[in-house]
Design an enzyme around this catalytic site. Sequence first.
Site, short mmCIF file in Angstrom:
data_model
loop_
_atom_site.label_atom_id
_atom_site.label_comp_id
_atom_site.label_asym_id
_atom_site.label_seq_id
_atom_site.Cartn_x
_atom_site.Cartn_y
_atom_site.Cartn_z
N HIS A 81 26.77 59.25 -7.22
CA HIS A 81 26.73 58.03 -6.42
C HIS A 81 27.74 57.00 -6.93
O HIS A 81 28.44 56.36 -6.14
CB HIS A 81 25.32 57.43 -6.41
CG HIS A 81 24.28 58.36 -5.86
ND1 HIS A 81 22.93 58.12 -5.97
CD2 HIS A 81 24.39 59.54 -5.19
CE1 HIS A 81 22.26 59.11 -5.41
NE2 HIS A 81 23.12 59.98 -4.93
N HIS A 266 25.90 70.14 -4.49
CA HIS A 266 26.71 69.87 -5.67
C HIS A 266 27.37 71.13 -6.22
O HIS A 266 28.55 71.12 -6.59
CB HIS A 266 25.85 69.22 -6.76
CG HIS A 266 25.26 67.92 -6.34
ND1 HIS A 266 26.02 66.83 -5.98
CD2 HIS A 266 23.96 67.52 -6.22
CE1 HIS A 266 25.23 65.82 -5.66
NE2 HIS A 266 23.98 66.22 -5.79
#
Length: 286
Positions: A81, A266
């Site tokens: 993030h 991811h």
Amino acid sequence: MMKQKTIAKEFSVTGVGLHSGVDVSMTVKPADIDSGIVFRRADLTPVVDIKVTPSSIKEAIMCTLLTKDGDQNLSVSTIEHLMSAFAMFEVDNVLIEVNAPELPVMDGSSYEFTQLLKQVGIVEQNSARKGIKILKPVRVEHEDKFAEVLPSDTLKYEFKIHWDHPVIAATNDHIVFEYDLDEYIKMVSKARTFGFYEQLAYLHQNNLAKGASLDNAVGVTNEGVLNEGGLRYDDEFVRHKLLDAIGDFYVGGYILGHFNCFKSGHTLNNKLLHAVFADKDAWEYI
């Protein structure tokens, strides 16, 4: 000529680690040209610096994790993030001091990081920005999932999700985003991480999501969303996957290309980075 950038002054935040549940303090500081983005584990003696680079990535579940020389004990995780915000603000050089192995999750999005970066300001540095331009398609696949990057004269991201889940299936599953900072802050940065309530016990047993709450994640059941305010965007799920991907790909620095992902996470995002840098014919320095 694009110049390298750093932040004008340092800022600090505190919060909880999404997976560890541990209280975390983090300070982000300006850094000199060509320093890159470096995470410093200030809780270790001696302190350990972990440079953001594809070679530092170690496979992890439900987050992006970087290590020093492959040592799992010298690691920092859930960086995606913050990295997503850095990508959009074009931050090249910064030092992040953290007193835990995981970054604070804040509200589960990158919005608070964007506001802090706006508040402290971004400054150009007296050196050319380094990056690469994609010259030919590079693609990685796993089962029915894929992540690829294509040649493009603009920085572009495309993401499509597919979940056999009544709540997520009822939302728009596709998004295309061309680099624009204001648009990112408005339309992407507020999208929160999400999880399925039915999986929570299993995740806790595997030392995951121990810090998750409705304050930092969207809780999903078969009946609907548990959060009192509902979703921030009608298609918050795909927007958050886009947010994550932007952060994951920025581990490779500035890459000019069109990223296109289907059901990627991811692990696949990180594999794409490795595939790109392994194929020297796929890109050139800019």
